[in-house]
Enzyme design. Sequence first.
Site, PDB file in Angstrom:
ATOM      1  N   GLY A   1      80.112   2.607   2.810  1.00 42.77           N
ATOM      2  CA  GLY A   1      79.625   3.041   4.137  1.00 42.77           C
ATOM      3  C   GLY A   1      80.462   1.512   4.974  1.00 42.77           C
ATOM      4  O   GLY A   1      81.205   0.695   5.155  1.00 42.77           O
ATOM      5  N   GLN A   2      81.362   1.955   6.908  1.00 43.25           N
ATOM      6  CA  GLN A   2      81.440   1.830   7.279  1.00 43.25           C
ATOM      7  C   GLN A   2      80.850   0.350   7.709  1.00 43.25           C
ATOM      8  O   GLN A   2      81.212  -0.606   8.472  1.00 43.25           O
ATOM      9  CB  GLN A   2      81.683   2.497   8.859  1.00 43.25           C
ATOM     10  CG  GLN A   2      82.700   4.021   8.685  1.00 43.25           C
ATOM     11  CD  GLN A   2      82.787   4.672  10.087  1.00 43.25           C
ATOM     12  OE1 GLN A   2      83.124   3.852  10.893  1.00 43.25           O
ATOM     13  NE2 GLN A   2      81.772   5.672   9.943  1.00 43.25           N
TER      14      GLN A   2
ATOM     15  N   TYR B   1      69.211  15.699  11.340  1.00 43.18           N
ATOM     16  CA  TYR B   1      69.916  14.277  10.591  1.00 43.18           C
ATOM     17  C   TYR B   1      68.792  13.748  12.143  1.00 43.18           C
ATOM     18  O   TYR B   1      68.614  12.788  11.622  1.00 43.18           O
ATOM     19  CB  TYR B   1      71.507  14.605  11.556  1.00 43.18           C
ATOM     20  CG  TYR B   1      72.072  12.984  11.767  1.00 43.18           C
ATOM     21  CD1 TYR B   1      72.339  11.743  10.277  1.00 43.18           C
ATOM     22  CD2 TYR B   1      72.163  12.604  12.760  1.00 43.18           C
ATOM     23  CE1 TYR B   1      72.287  10.849  10.335  1.00 43.18           C
ATOM     24  CE2 TYR B   1      72.934  11.264  12.769  1.00 43.18           C
ATOM     25  CZ  TYR B   1      72.719  10.346  11.223  1.00 43.18           C
ATOM     26  OH  TYR B   1      73.201   9.234  11.443  1.00 43.18           O
TER      27      TYR B   1
ATOM     28  N   TRP C   1      78.530   6.919  17.891  1.00 39.93           N
ATOM     29  CA  TRP C   1      79.938   6.824  17.862  1.00 39.93           C
ATOM     30  C   TRP C   1      80.380   5.625  16.921  1.00 39.93           C
ATOM     31  O   TRP C   1      81.693   5.126  17.555  1.00 39.93           O
ATOM     32  CB  TRP C   1      79.902   7.184  19.490  1.00 39.93           C
ATOM     33  CG  TRP C   1      79.603   8.208  19.539  1.00 39.93           C
ATOM     34  CD1 TRP C   1      78.736   8.765  19.804  1.00 39.93           C
ATOM     35  CD2 TRP C   1      80.316   9.004  21.740  1.00 39.93           C
ATOM     36  NE1 TRP C   1      79.182  10.351  20.821  1.00 39.93           N
ATOM     37  CE2 TRP C   1      79.214   9.843  20.942  1.00 39.93           C
ATOM     38  CE3 TRP C   1      81.689   8.532  21.995  1.00 39.93           C
ATOM     39  CZ2 TRP C   1      80.056  10.481  22.272  1.00 39.93           C
ATOM     40  CZ3 TRP C   1      82.072   9.764  23.066  1.00 39.93           C
ATOM     41  CH2 TRP C   1      81.534  10.978  23.403  1.00 39.93           C
TER      42      TRP C   1
ATOM     43  N   THR D   1      69.995   5.948  15.569  1.00 36.00           N
ATOM     44  CA  THR D   1      71.210   6.553  16.001  1.00 36.00           C
ATOM     45  C   THR D   1      70.778   6.987  17.653  1.00 36.00           C
ATOM     46  O   THR D   1      69.361   7.168  17.647  1.00 36.00           O
ATOM     47  CB  THR D   1      71.170   7.983  15.229  1.00 36.00           C
ATOM     48  OG1 THR D   1      72.344   8.693  15.604  1.00 36.00           O
ATOM     49  CG2 THR D   1      70.209   8.528  14.413  1.00 36.00           C
ATOM     50  N   ASP D   2      71.365   7.164  17.650  1.00 32.54           N
ATOM     51  CA  ASP D   2      70.860   8.040  19.854  1.00 32.54           C
ATOM     52  C   ASP D   2      70.532   9.520  19.123  1.00 32.54           C
ATOM     53  O   ASP D   2      70.420  10.301  20.211  1.00 32.54           O
ATOM     54  CB  ASP D   2      72.454   8.357  20.169  1.00 32.54           C
ATOM     55  CG  ASP D   2      73.541   8.566  19.498  1.00 32.54           C
ATOM     56  OD1 ASP D   2      74.143   8.342  17.875  1.00 32.54           O
ATOM     57  OD2 ASP D   2      74.157   9.897  20.100  1.00 32.54           O
TER      58      ASP D   2
ATOM     59  N   ASP E   1      68.487   3.165  -5.628  1.00 23.40           N
ATOM     60  CA  ASP E   1      68.722   5.438  -6.554  1.00 23.40           C
ATOM     61  C   ASP E   1      67.151   5.764  -5.338  1.00 23.40           C
ATOM     62  O   ASP E   1      65.885   5.559  -5.288  1.00 23.40           O
ATOM     63  CB  ASP E   1      67.928   6.190  -7.443  1.00 23.40           C
ATOM     64  CG  ASP E   1      68.397   7.037  -7.435  1.00 23.40           C
ATOM     65  OD1 ASP E   1      68.596   7.918  -6.920  1.00 23.40           O
ATOM     66  OD2 ASP E   1      68.379   7.850  -9.160  1.00 23.40           O
TER      67      ASP E   1
END
Length: 302
Positions: A10-11, A125, A150, A101-102, A36
Site C-alpha cells: 500500500g502507498q 466505500y 487525496w 477518509t474524507d 487475513d
Amino acid sequence: MRIAVTGRNGQVVLALQERASSADVEIVTLARPELDFARPWTIESALSALRPDAVVNAAAYTAVDLAETEPDLARQINAAGAGAVAAAAASLGIPVVQLSTDYVFDGTLDRPYCENDATGPVSVYGRTKLEGEQSVASASDNHVILRTAWIYSPFGRNFVRTMLMLADNRDEVPVVDDQFGAPTNALDIADGVIAVVRNLVDRPDATELRGAFHMTGGGEASWAEFAEAIFAASAGISGPFARVVPIPAVSYPTPAKRPANSRLDNSRLALIHSVRLPHWRHSAPGCVERLIAQDFQRKDSA
Ligand SMILES: NC(=O)c1ccc[n+]([C@@H]2O[C@H](COP(=O)([O-])OP(=O)(O)OC[C@H]3O[C@@H](n4cnc5c(N)ncnc54)[C@H](OP(=O)(O)O)[C@@H]3O)[C@@H](O)[C@H]2O)c1
C-alpha cells in the site's frame, strides 16, 4: 520504537517503511497471507508475535468504484477487519492508529470539515470506512483515527501517476474542476503517523491524544488545479505535459459518488499532536520528479 503496520504494498505502508529509518523507528508489516481479514481470529496471534509498541491499520479495501458491487468484501475488510485489528491491539495493551477518509462526509458543507461534523457517506466505500471507525472506537479506547484524503505517492496507483501516464499519450486531459480537497503525499502522512504514534507511546495516559483527527496536506485545490500543478512540475524537468481541460463532475460519471467538498480542517491535529503536514504545492513536485525518474523517459533524452 517498533510499529506494526497492516498491508505490504500500500502507498502508506511503503511510505512508512521509507520514512522509518530517519525517524529511528522499526516498521514491521503484517500482510496477506499471515494477516487475513477473512479469518479475524488469526490477527491477535500474528500481531503478538511481532511484539510491537503500536499498530497502524493501513490495510483497506480502497477500490472506491468496485466497492459499489462488492459491498460485503469492502465491509469485511474496512469494518470487520479494522475492528479486529483494534481488538487485538487492545488485548495486547498497545495503541492502534486507524487510517480513515474524507469519504465519511457527504461533501455538502461550505467549509472544511471538523472532526465532530455530522458524517453522511455517499458511497459503499465511505460507509464501510465509517463503520470501521465505529468498530475501532468500540474495540479500543486507546485509538487514534486519522482521516486523510487525496493520497498520492511515488508508489502504486494514484492521481499523479495517472495524470503523467495520460500526458505521455495525449495533448489535452479533461479533469474535474468542481470537487475540492487537499492533495496529500503518503510520505507526509508517514511522518505524521510516526509523530502521532510516538505521542501515544510516550504518554499512555493522555486521553486528549486519543480519538479522531483530520490529517491532510496543507492548502486546497480542485482536481484540475492539482493536475495543472503536476504538469507544470513535470514540464519543468522535461517530463510529460498536457493541457488541462476543466470539466464538471457530472461530465465524468463514476459508479461511486464522490463528495464535492473533501476539505478537512487539520487544526485539532496541530493543536493536540503538534503535527501539521506540508502544503501540497511544496510536496507534489518531489513526487512528480520521482515518478518521472521511475516510469518515464524525459523528452530531452528521447
Ligand atoms: N488512497 C486515497 O486517496 C485515500 C484517501 C483517504 C483515505 N485513505 C485511506 O488510507 C489508508 C491507506 O490507503 P492507501 O492509498 O495506502 O491504500 P492502497 O495503496 O490501496 O493499499 C491498500 C492496502 O490494503 C491491503 N489490503 C487490501 N485488501 C486486503 C486484505 N483482504 N487483507 C489484508 N490486506 C489487504 C493491501 O495489501 P497488499 O499490500 O498485500 O496489496 C495494501 O497494502 C486506507 O485506510 C484508505 O482507506 C486513502
